[in-house]
Design a protein around this motif. Sequence first.
Motif, PDB file in Angstrom:
ATOM      1  N   ILE A  12       0.828  -1.211   0.000  1.00 22.03           N
ATOM      2  CA  ILE A  12       0.000   0.000   0.000  1.00 22.03           C
ATOM      3  C   ILE A  12       0.865   1.265   0.000  1.00 22.03           C
ATOM      4  O   ILE A  12       0.438   2.317  -0.483  1.00 22.03           O
ATOM      5  CB  ILE A  12      -0.950  -0.044   1.217  1.00 22.03           C
ATOM      6  N   PHE A  35       4.869  10.391   5.378  1.00 22.82           N
ATOM      7  CA  PHE A  35       3.434  10.575   5.637  1.00 22.82           C
ATOM      8  C   PHE A  35       3.119  10.123   7.052  1.00 22.82           C
ATOM      9  O   PHE A  35       3.854   9.315   7.639  1.00 22.82           O
ATOM     10  CB  PHE A  35       2.586   9.810   4.608  1.00 22.82           C
ATOM     11  N   ILE A  38      -1.043   5.841  10.088  1.00 28.39           N
ATOM     12  CA  ILE A  38      -2.495   5.771  10.225  1.00 28.39           C
ATOM     13  C   ILE A  38      -2.908   5.384  11.655  1.00 28.39           C
ATOM     14  O   ILE A  38      -4.037   5.676  12.067  1.00 28.39           O
ATOM     15  CB  ILE A  38      -3.065   4.762   9.189  1.00 28.39           C
ATOM     16  N   ALA A  39      -2.018   4.758  12.391  1.00 27.37           N
ATOM     17  CA  ALA A  39      -2.304   4.342  13.779  1.00 27.37           C
ATOM     18  C   ALA A  39      -1.152   4.806  14.679  1.00 27.37           C
ATOM     19  O   ALA A  39      -0.314   3.998  15.096  1.00 27.37           O
ATOM     20  CB  ALA A  39      -2.468   2.826  13.853  1.00 27.37           C
ATOM     21  N   HIS A  45       4.071  10.653  14.877  1.00 25.73           N
ATOM     22  CA  HIS A  45       4.453   9.344  14.303  1.00 25.73           C
ATOM     23  C   HIS A  45       4.330   9.448  12.791  1.00 25.73           C
ATOM     24  O   HIS A  45       3.230   9.455  12.238  1.00 25.73           O
ATOM     25  CB  HIS A  45       3.552   8.222  14.847  1.00 25.73           C
ATOM     26  N   ASN A  94      12.044  -1.555  11.346  1.00 25.85           N
ATOM     27  CA  ASN A  94      11.809  -2.950  11.702  1.00 25.85           C
ATOM     28  C   ASN A  94      12.131  -3.858  10.512  1.00 25.85           C
ATOM     29  O   ASN A  94      11.903  -3.478   9.365  1.00 25.85           O
ATOM     30  CB  ASN A  94      10.349  -3.154  12.109  1.00 25.85           C
ATOM     31  N   GLU A 102       5.507  -5.259   9.535  1.00 23.41           N
ATOM     32  CA  GLU A 102       4.192  -5.664   9.028  1.00 23.41           C
ATOM     33  C   GLU A 102       3.978  -5.249   7.583  1.00 23.41           C
ATOM     34  O   GLU A 102       3.230  -5.898   6.852  1.00 23.41           O
ATOM     35  CB  GLU A 102       3.084  -5.088   9.920  1.00 23.41           C
ATOM     36  N   VAL A 103       4.593  -4.150   7.191  1.00 24.41           N
ATOM     37  CA  VAL A 103       4.484  -3.696   5.804  1.00 24.41           C
ATOM     38  C   VAL A 103       5.850  -3.880   5.149  1.00 24.41           C
ATOM     39  O   VAL A 103       6.857  -3.323   5.619  1.00 24.41           O
ATOM     40  CB  VAL A 103       4.042  -2.222   5.719  1.00 24.41           C
ATOM     41  N   HIS A 107      10.557   1.210   5.666  1.00 23.97           N
ATOM     42  CA  HIS A 107      10.076   2.491   6.198  1.00 23.97           C
ATOM     43  C   HIS A 107      10.766   2.789   7.499  1.00 23.97           C
ATOM     44  O   HIS A 107      11.009   1.900   8.301  1.00 23.97           O
ATOM     45  CB  HIS A 107       8.552   2.496   6.376  1.00 23.97           C
TER      46      HIS A 107
HETATM   47  P1  5GP Z   1       5.912  -1.917  10.680  1.00 27.22           P
HETATM   48  O1  5GP Z   1       5.311  -2.719  11.781  1.00 27.22           O
HETATM   49  O2  5GP Z   1       5.876  -2.650   9.356  1.00 27.22           O
HETATM   50  O3  5GP Z   1       7.299  -1.409  11.020  1.00 27.22           O
HETATM   51  O4  5GP Z   1       5.044  -0.625  10.563  1.00 27.22           O
HETATM   52  C1  5GP Z   1       4.010  -0.461   9.619  1.00 27.22           C
HETATM   53  C2  5GP Z   1       3.314   0.835   9.955  1.00 27.22           C
HETATM   54  O5  5GP Z   1       2.530   1.216   8.851  1.00 27.22           O
HETATM   55  C3  5GP Z   1       2.400   0.733  11.163  1.00 27.22           C
HETATM   56  O6  5GP Z   1       2.784   1.675  12.152  1.00 27.22           O
HETATM   57  C4  5GP Z   1       1.019   1.012  10.583  1.00 27.22           C
HETATM   58  O7  5GP Z   1       0.178   1.738  11.455  1.00 27.22           O
HETATM   59  C5  5GP Z   1       1.352   1.791   9.319  1.00 27.22           C
HETATM   60  N1  5GP Z   1       0.374   1.656   8.247  1.00 27.22           N
HETATM   61  C6  5GP Z   1      -0.122   0.472   7.759  1.00 27.22           C
HETATM   62  N2  5GP Z   1      -0.964   0.711   6.747  1.00 27.22           N
HETATM   63  C7  5GP Z   1      -1.016   2.066   6.589  1.00 27.22           C
HETATM   64  C8  5GP Z   1      -1.731   2.905   5.685  1.00 27.22           C
HETATM   65  O8  5GP Z   1      -2.493   2.470   4.824  1.00 27.22           O
HETATM   66  N3  5GP Z   1      -1.529   4.245   5.795  1.00 27.22           N
HETATM   67  C9  5GP Z   1      -0.668   4.762   6.741  1.00 27.22           C
HETATM   68  N4  5GP Z   1      -0.547   6.114   6.770  1.00 27.22           N
HETATM   69  N5  5GP Z   1       0.020   3.997   7.605  1.00 27.22           N
HETATM   70  C10 5GP Z   1      -0.155   2.661   7.530  1.00 27.22           C
END
Ligand code: 5GP
Length: 122
Positions: A12, A35, A38-39, A45, A94, A102-103, A107
């Motif tokens: 995404i 950007f 989202i959470a 953040h 991460n 998770e993504v 990032h």
């Molecule tokens: P990770 O756990 O992979 O290091 O962090 C992934 C981050 O991406 C999480 O903090 C999650 O809230 C954020 N995230 C996941 N999907 C989206 C999205 O569609 N838009 C935005 N702005 N953040 C996202």
Amino acid sequence: MQAHLTSYEETIFSKIIRKEIPAAIVYQDDLVTAFRDIAPQAKTHILIVPNKFIPTINHATQEDEAALGRLFTVAAKIAKEEGISESGYRLIVNCNEDGGQEVFHIHMHLVGGEPLGRMIAK
Ligand code: 5GP
């Protein structure tokens, strides 16, 4: 739980970079996009990502060094704009399952705006 994957597809985040889906973009240049998460896990953040799709740090190569270096200088610029340069902040990248990724598009998390506590919570 995707550490077993041997092939990766765009996430995404690529759609956010191309502005195909909405996100609160705070910065974009030829190499990186930033950007708001989202959470959010803290008052500030923000995610800073290379525009190029690179699934994990394990996939980074020498030719990615300019974009990956840019993550840091852009983090510092955004931290200043957010007013958290002096109070402090944390930059997190991460990798894979144990790292909590998770993504699967590299990032950097820029988190701050409040005391963040211990570096690692289990
Ligand atoms: P990770 O756990 O992979 O290091 O962090 C992934 C981050 O991406 C999480 O903090 C999650 O809230 C954020 N995230 C996941 N999907 C989206 C999205 O569609 N838009 C935005 N702005 N953040 C996202």
